[in-house]
Design a protein around this motif. Structure first.
Motif, PDB file in Angstrom:
ATOM      1  N   SER A  26       6.216   7.004  -5.215  1.00 15.40           N
ATOM      2  CA  SER A  26       5.083   6.099  -5.341  1.00 15.40           C
ATOM      3  C   SER A  26       3.813   6.835  -4.919  1.00 15.40           C
ATOM      4  CB  SER A  26       5.287   4.877  -4.442  1.00 15.40           C
ATOM      5  OG  SER A  26       5.180   5.248  -3.082  1.00 15.40           O
ATOM      6  N   ARG A  50      19.156   1.426  -4.320  1.00 18.43           N
ATOM      7  CA  ARG A  50      18.705   0.168  -4.907  1.00 18.43           C
ATOM      8  C   ARG A  50      19.858  -0.694  -5.420  1.00 18.43           C
ATOM      9  NH1 ARG A  50      13.988  -0.386  -4.960  1.00 18.43           N
ATOM     10  NH2 ARG A  50      12.224  -0.177  -6.236  1.00 18.43           N
ATOM     11  N   THR A  59      11.024  -1.549   0.924  1.00 17.89           N
ATOM     12  CA  THR A  59       9.810  -0.942   0.382  1.00 17.89           C
ATOM     13  C   THR A  59       8.572  -1.803   0.605  1.00 17.89           C
ATOM     14  OG1 THR A  59      11.137   0.172  -1.285  1.00 17.89           O
ATOM     15  CG2 THR A  59       8.773   0.072  -1.684  1.00 17.89           C
ATOM     16  N   SER A  76       7.323   5.754  -1.138  1.00 17.82           N
ATOM     17  CA  SER A  76       8.693   5.348  -1.439  1.00 17.82           C
ATOM     18  C   SER A  76       9.221   6.184  -2.592  1.00 17.82           C
ATOM     19  CB  SER A  76       8.761   3.852  -1.786  1.00 17.82           C
ATOM     20  OG  SER A  76       8.036   3.590  -2.963  1.00 17.82           O
ATOM     21  N   THR A  78      11.961   6.008  -5.633  1.00 17.74           N
ATOM     22  CA  THR A  78      12.622   4.918  -6.333  1.00 17.74           C
ATOM     23  C   THR A  78      13.905   5.301  -7.048  1.00 17.74           C
ATOM     24  OG1 THR A  78      11.257   5.254  -8.272  1.00 17.74           O
ATOM     25  CG2 THR A  78      10.508   3.636  -6.671  1.00 17.74           C
TER      26      THR A  78
END
Length: 148
Positions: A26, A50, A59, A76, A78
């Motif tokens: 991010s 996730r 997050t 973060s 992902t």
């Protein structure tokens, strides 16, 4: 063929996906300028599984609390991506990475950050973080629920 496209192989056919879909890191969230908290010289990175924690991701809370309450930058990561990441609508995820690909992406994206504290949450993220630490440096590694 699009100029900024990436190609992946799936079922012996080549699938085109645009480079803009690569969203592993991010944007860095910096502490606010008007903060009364002394800024710390490190960046907190959060890598979560996730698929395991899809209903309880950290997050969003880290996004606001780490820079504001603790004075540290926050980023973060992902991947591994969620199974819902279907770019072309055919029911499967073009973003799914194998473990060695995930490790290479982590090395490419995180190694330039010389002040990183990595929080790995879940068994796959913790395992990947352990392998990352064998060849690259971190300021700190925190493994949450590694189940190793």
């Amino acid at each position: 063929v699009a100029k900024n496209a990436l190609f992946t192989r799936r079922n012996n056919s080549v699938v085109q996906r645009h480079a803009a879909t690569r969203t592993y890191l991010s944007a860095t969230i910096e502490p606010p300028l008007n903060s009364t908290i002394i800024e710390k010289p490190c960046t907190v990175l959060l890598l979560e599984d996730r698929a395991i924690y899809k209903d309880d991701l950290w997050t969003d809370s880290f996004h606001t609390s780490i820079p504001t309450d603790y004075g540290m930058s926050f980023v973060s990561i992902t991947f591994p991506p969620s199974p819902q990441d279907d770019v072309d609508g055919d029911g499967d995820s073009e973003h799914t990475l194998e473990f060695h690909q995930m490790l290479q992406e982590l090395k490419a994206d995180v190694s330039p950050l010389n002040d990183a504290v990595l929080i790995a949450r879940g068994p796959i993220s913790s395992w990947c973080a352990t392998f990352y630490l064998e060849s690259c440096s971190l300021k700190g590694l925190i493994m949450v629920d590694p189940r190793l």
